[in-house]
Motif scaffolding. Sequence first.
Motif, PDB file in Angstrom:
ATOM      1  N   ARG A  85       0.717  -1.369  -0.057  1.00  0.00           N
ATOM      2  CA  ARG A  85      -0.062   0.016   0.108  1.00  0.00           C
ATOM      3  C   ARG A  85       0.791   1.191  -0.139  1.00  0.00           C
ATOM      4  O   ARG A  85       0.398   2.205  -0.849  1.00  0.00           O
ATOM      5  N   GLY A  89      -0.100   3.102  -3.095  1.00  0.00           N
ATOM      6  CA  GLY A  89      -1.515   3.604  -2.239  1.00  0.00           C
ATOM      7  C   GLY A  89      -2.012   5.035  -2.887  1.00  0.00           C
ATOM      8  O   GLY A  89      -3.301   5.080  -2.920  1.00  0.00           O
ATOM      9  N   THR A  95      -5.253   0.608  -2.689  1.00  0.00           N
ATOM     10  CA  THR A  95      -5.416  -0.475  -1.681  1.00  0.00           C
ATOM     11  C   THR A  95      -5.842  -1.616  -2.345  1.00  0.00           C
ATOM     12  O   THR A  95      -5.438  -2.792  -1.664  1.00  0.00           O
ATOM     13  N   SER A 124      -7.293  -7.145   4.687  1.00  0.00           N
ATOM     14  CA  SER A 124      -7.371  -6.570   3.630  1.00  0.00           C
ATOM     15  C   SER A 124      -8.984  -6.021   3.368  1.00  0.00           C
ATOM     16  O   SER A 124      -9.279  -4.847   3.090  1.00  0.00           O
TER      17      SER A 124
END
Length: 427
Positions: A85, A89, A95, A124
């Motif tokens: 991430r 990210g 994500t 997650s």
Amino acid sequence: MLLTIVIVVLAALIMLRVPVSFAIFAAGVLGLAMMGGLDLVLPVMQTAPATAVRSTALTAIPLFMLMAQFMLLSGLLDSLFDAARGLVGRIPGGTGIASIGAGTAFAAVSGSSTAAAATLAQTSTARMIREGYRPDVAGGLVASVGTLAAMIPPSIILVFYAITAEAPVGDVLVAGFFPGVLIAAAMAATMYLGMVRDRASVPMGAPTTLGEKARHLGQASPLLIIFVAVVGSIFLGIATPTEAAALGAAAALVLVIARRRFTLTAVGVCLVETVKSTAMILAIIMAAHVLGHFLTETRAAPRLVGAIEASALPALLVMALIAAFYVVLGFFMDQIAIIALTVPVVLPVVEGLGYDPVWFGIFMVLLAEVGMVTPPMGINVFVVAKSARLAPMTVFRGAFPYVVAMLAMAAVLLAWPQLVLWVPNLI
């Protein structure tokens, strides 16, 4: 007629939820008894089960399972997710991409699709939903990414296939690496296509500082060390798969200790789970050998090869039919059972068409993976749904685009087998 009766009995036992090993064993004994009575059954029972589990190659299975249990205990996946991430990210859907990256990396040291899906779901899925991902998108993505553990080495499923097909274990293991990366890339592309169609399903990413990136990458770096130790030693010919599995299990235990997760109770749970899973696989192997003796007596495989050769059907058409057969089997059976039941019969057909057994193992496992995210079996879907507290049909709906991506990749591997074979050919 006799073969048809045995197949019907086997299918009925499996549908009645009889454990796969017992169903295969019962069908094999029934077939042998109907063919030659006790005079045929007893000699097979005296030799086949013990011979089936005597192979030294089988020792890699419990060692890889123990390594996977230690990796789960270490909690490394949290660090993998944070590292992925941190790197991606800031991009839209970052994500989700991080989940794919972390799942792919974790597949390289877990070996178990179900364990990977369960762990990914806990780390997650909830975070993706909190950030604005639609629940079906988050759940379907995680369930699908979990299947990569069956493909990327060290995969327990690939070890089992290699032993069943009498193919080189090291070649089969390393052959799964590049296709696994391609499948992960296809999943990322699928997520982006969904984002283009529906912006609300995938939110924008969140940036991280350079210091945070460095810290997260440092925490996840043990994964690279273990992966290189295991897969690198096989690829370079330094260690056999069994030796590499032992090295990986020892390294994973060191990681557990270093991350202060070591307790006698936790390690005891790891050992018990390893023994339970190993016993299940060995029971299937012994039962499959009994059934294999029956199939040998009926000459089912040579007759099937002869019938296909006489039909003069194009090889691609035959392989497409075989692919459809495996996809349908995956709806109802787990991968270990599919391999044990079909490889002794189908592999001679595939080799007769000119395809490599190492390539076929990767192709078949990819097709069987589809069953892990499709109803009614869909074990990864149910694992994710339970962990993330989602309705199973929500996860099934979210996984459908990734099923299409996996089938598209199967078609690519069928058209270009060298995508699978180029890594083993380097050894």
